[in-house]
Enzyme design. Sequence first.
Site, PDB file in Angstrom:
ATOM      1  N   HIS A 261       0.848  -1.177   0.000  1.00 57.75           N
ATOM      2  CA  HIS A 261       0.000   0.000   0.000  1.00 57.75           C
ATOM      3  C   HIS A 261       0.891   1.236   0.000  1.00 57.75           C
ATOM      4  CE1 HIS A 261      -3.188   2.779   1.014  1.00 57.75           C
ATOM      5  NE2 HIS A 261      -4.017   1.825   0.638  1.00 57.75           N
ATOM      6  N   ASP A 315      -7.698  -5.724   0.170  1.00 58.29           N
ATOM      7  CA  ASP A 315      -8.166  -6.665  -0.849  1.00 58.29           C
ATOM      8  C   ASP A 315      -7.767  -8.107  -0.574  1.00 58.29           C
ATOM      9  OD1 ASP A 315      -9.431  -4.742  -2.519  1.00 58.29           O
ATOM     10  OD2 ASP A 315      -7.445  -4.035  -3.089  1.00 58.29           O
TER      11      ASP A 315
HETATM   12  C1  LIG Z   1      -0.584  -0.914  -4.025  1.00 57.84           C
HETATM   13  C2  LIG Z   1       0.730  -0.694  -4.751  1.00 57.84           C
HETATM   14  C3  LIG Z   1       0.434  -0.255  -6.193  1.00 57.84           C
HETATM   15  C4  LIG Z   1       1.482   0.413  -4.016  1.00 57.84           C
HETATM   16  O1  LIG Z   1       2.613   0.627  -4.751  1.00 57.84           O
HETATM   17  P1  LIG Z   1       3.724   1.732  -4.479  1.00 57.84           P
HETATM   18  O2  LIG Z   1       3.412   2.569  -3.313  1.00 57.84           O
HETATM   19  O3  LIG Z   1       3.909   2.413  -5.788  1.00 57.84           O
HETATM   20  O4  LIG Z   1       4.969   0.865  -4.073  1.00 57.84           O
HETATM   21  P2  LIG Z   1       5.988   0.154  -5.063  1.00 57.84           P
HETATM   22  O5  LIG Z   1       5.242  -0.569  -6.135  1.00 57.84           O
HETATM   23  O6  LIG Z   1       6.986   1.173  -5.479  1.00 57.84           O
HETATM   24  O7  LIG Z   1       6.650  -0.899  -4.086  1.00 57.84           O
HETATM   25  C5  LIG Z   1       7.695  -0.596  -3.165  1.00 57.84           C
HETATM   26  C6  LIG Z   1       8.520  -1.854  -2.960  1.00 57.84           C
HETATM   27  O8  LIG Z   1       7.687  -2.875  -2.354  1.00 57.84           O
HETATM   28  C7  LIG Z   1       7.536  -3.992  -3.248  1.00 57.84           C
HETATM   29  N1  LIG Z   1       6.120  -4.372  -3.283  1.00 57.84           N
HETATM   30  C8  LIG Z   1       5.061  -3.535  -3.213  1.00 57.84           C
HETATM   31  N2  LIG Z   1       3.909  -4.229  -3.305  1.00 57.84           N
HETATM   32  C9  LIG Z   1       4.276  -5.519  -3.471  1.00 57.84           C
HETATM   33  C10 LIG Z   1       3.560  -6.699  -3.654  1.00 57.84           C
HETATM   34  N3  LIG Z   1       2.211  -6.672  -3.710  1.00 57.84           N
HETATM   35  N4  LIG Z   1       4.219  -7.863  -3.792  1.00 57.84           N
HETATM   36  C11 LIG Z   1       5.567  -7.873  -3.751  1.00 57.84           C
HETATM   37  N5  LIG Z   1       6.323  -6.782  -3.585  1.00 57.84           N
HETATM   38  C12 LIG Z   1       5.691  -5.613  -3.445  1.00 57.84           C
HETATM   39  C13 LIG Z   1       7.946  -3.467  -4.619  1.00 57.84           C
HETATM   40  O9  LIG Z   1       8.410  -4.491  -5.466  1.00 57.84           O
HETATM   41  C14 LIG Z   1       9.008  -2.471  -4.280  1.00 57.84           C
HETATM   42  O10 LIG Z   1      10.196  -3.181  -4.001  1.00 57.84           O
HETATM   43  P3  LIG Z   1      11.631  -2.577  -4.461  1.00 57.84           P
HETATM   44  O11 LIG Z   1      11.761  -1.317  -3.654  1.00 57.84           O
HETATM   45  O12 LIG Z   1      12.590  -3.623  -4.120  1.00 57.84           O
HETATM   46  O13 LIG Z   1      11.517  -2.301  -5.919  1.00 57.84           O
HETATM   47  C15 LIG Z   1       1.584  -1.980  -4.753  1.00 57.84           C
HETATM   48  O14 LIG Z   1       1.862  -2.369  -3.439  1.00 57.84           O
HETATM   49  C16 LIG Z   1       0.922  -3.116  -5.524  1.00 57.84           C
HETATM   50  O15 LIG Z   1       1.031  -3.168  -6.759  1.00 57.84           O
HETATM   51  N6  LIG Z   1       0.205  -4.068  -4.825  1.00 57.84           N
HETATM   52  C17 LIG Z   1      -0.468  -5.132  -5.477  1.00 57.84           C
HETATM   53  C18 LIG Z   1      -1.844  -4.684  -5.963  1.00 57.84           C
HETATM   54  C19 LIG Z   1      -2.815  -4.449  -4.834  1.00 57.84           C
HETATM   55  O16 LIG Z   1      -2.971  -5.284  -3.943  1.00 57.84           O
HETATM   56  N7  LIG Z   1      -3.514  -3.320  -4.919  1.00 57.84           N
HETATM   57  C20 LIG Z   1      -4.526  -2.955  -3.956  1.00 57.84           C
HETATM   58  C21 LIG Z   1      -4.085  -1.787  -3.121  1.00 57.84           C
HETATM   59  S1  LIG Z   1      -5.240  -1.463  -1.829  1.00 57.84           S
END
Ligand SMILES: CC(C)(COP(=O)(O)OP(=O)(O)OC[C@H]1O[C@@H](n2cnc3c(N)ncnc32)[C@H](O)[C@@H]1OP(=O)(O)O)[C@@H](O)C(=O)NCCC(=O)NCCS
Length: 378
Positions: A261, A315
Amino acid sequence: MMPHDFMPGLAGIPAAKSAVSDVDGERGVLEYRGIRVEELCKRSSYLETAYLLLFGHLPTRAALSRWVEDVAHHRRLKYSIIDLMKCLPEQGHPMDALQAAVAALGMFYPGRNVEDMENNYWSAVRLIAKLPTIVAGWARLRRGDDAIPPRDELGFSENFFYMLTEKTPHPLWVDIFDDCMILHAEHTMNASTFTGLVTASTLADPYTVVASSIGALKGPLHGGANEEVVQMLREIGTPDRAGAYVDEHMRTKQKLMGFGHRIYKVKDPRATILQSLCGSLFKTCGTSQLYDIALAVERKATDFLKEKKVHPNVDFYSGIIYDKMGIDTDLFTPIFAMARVAGWLAHWLEQLRENKLFRPDQIYAGEHDRPYVPLDQR
Ligand SMILES: CC(C)(COP(=O)(O)OP(=O)(O)OC[C@H]1O[C@@H](n2cnc3c(N)ncnc32)[C@H](O)[C@@H]1OP(=O)(O)O)[C@@H](O)C(=O)NCCC(=O)NCCS
């Protein structure tokens, strides 16, 4: 902040001043209008919570009963909206059907003057009332069944189940579903709320605002994740295969759906409540294999992801509840929208009070003064 700072995804950049809700991502606290969601789940109902979000305070007994009655009396859909849904391809995603039907509602209830607060009240009532009728109606129409009209005397969640299944469910299911609605009703400046605000800032009508938000909610990085989580758990199949699945995902740097998140650095408080709701639900209808797989995934994923402060989000457990209630997987995100419409509308009303058109800047990264090359010389 210097004007030229660029934050991809606007991470950490405030897009509005808001009193609707607040998240403390370090402590895992979510409040609606200053009241913790745990408290609301224990003591409130979805409709009362929606009132709180929209109007900023808990209703008196009289105000609550008027609100509940107003919503109950506006659940019906015009025949033309049902006919419109009948024309949509039955294999299409229910979020698309919901977006199309909500956008079309605006053609039936014009009142485009968003300065008219009386009209805005009725728009909010209609949207909160009609989204469940659209979701349940589409779920039946696409199978060739008739849509079931709402029953005014039933509560919000009970009526939704009735319109979906023609039966009234066990009261415990109604309570659990209502808590799920509370937990999904609002969540600060997320992608769909921001989308709605951008549309609202043009002074578009609220049906258009909500239709825009529905579009943003659909994506798998936002509301669409609940559907993907259940698909992932089904793909894993049994708890003993969770470890290998997570290992493989981490090795190939793929994201696990339902984890992570932008704001929470600890487990999402909604995931914790949803997990305990799973426990209550299983007491009436037996446990769920998907839940056992989810626990195994969470255990294993925590080993890899706790350093990065990535934990289960809202979720991760919600779909397991809906699945156990026999609800089709592709309805999970529309159900999220049914709840979140309260938050979208609360932000819409707030935006209108001190509206300024969203028109951000950009950092131009292209070229200048390029010659136009005639077609035959390219
Ligand atoms: C929600 C989300 C988009 C937030 O993303 P964000 O704030 O942009 O964070 P990032 O995508 O930059 O992730 C930061 C780090 O955590 C890791 N990470 C984040 N979510 C992850 C996940 N669901 N699974 C594995 N690793 C994850 C990333 O790979 C990244 O690692 P790195 O620094 O080594 O590259 C992201 O966590 C995600 O895609 N989650 C899966 C989809 C989901 O469940 N969405 C519902 C949200 S309520």
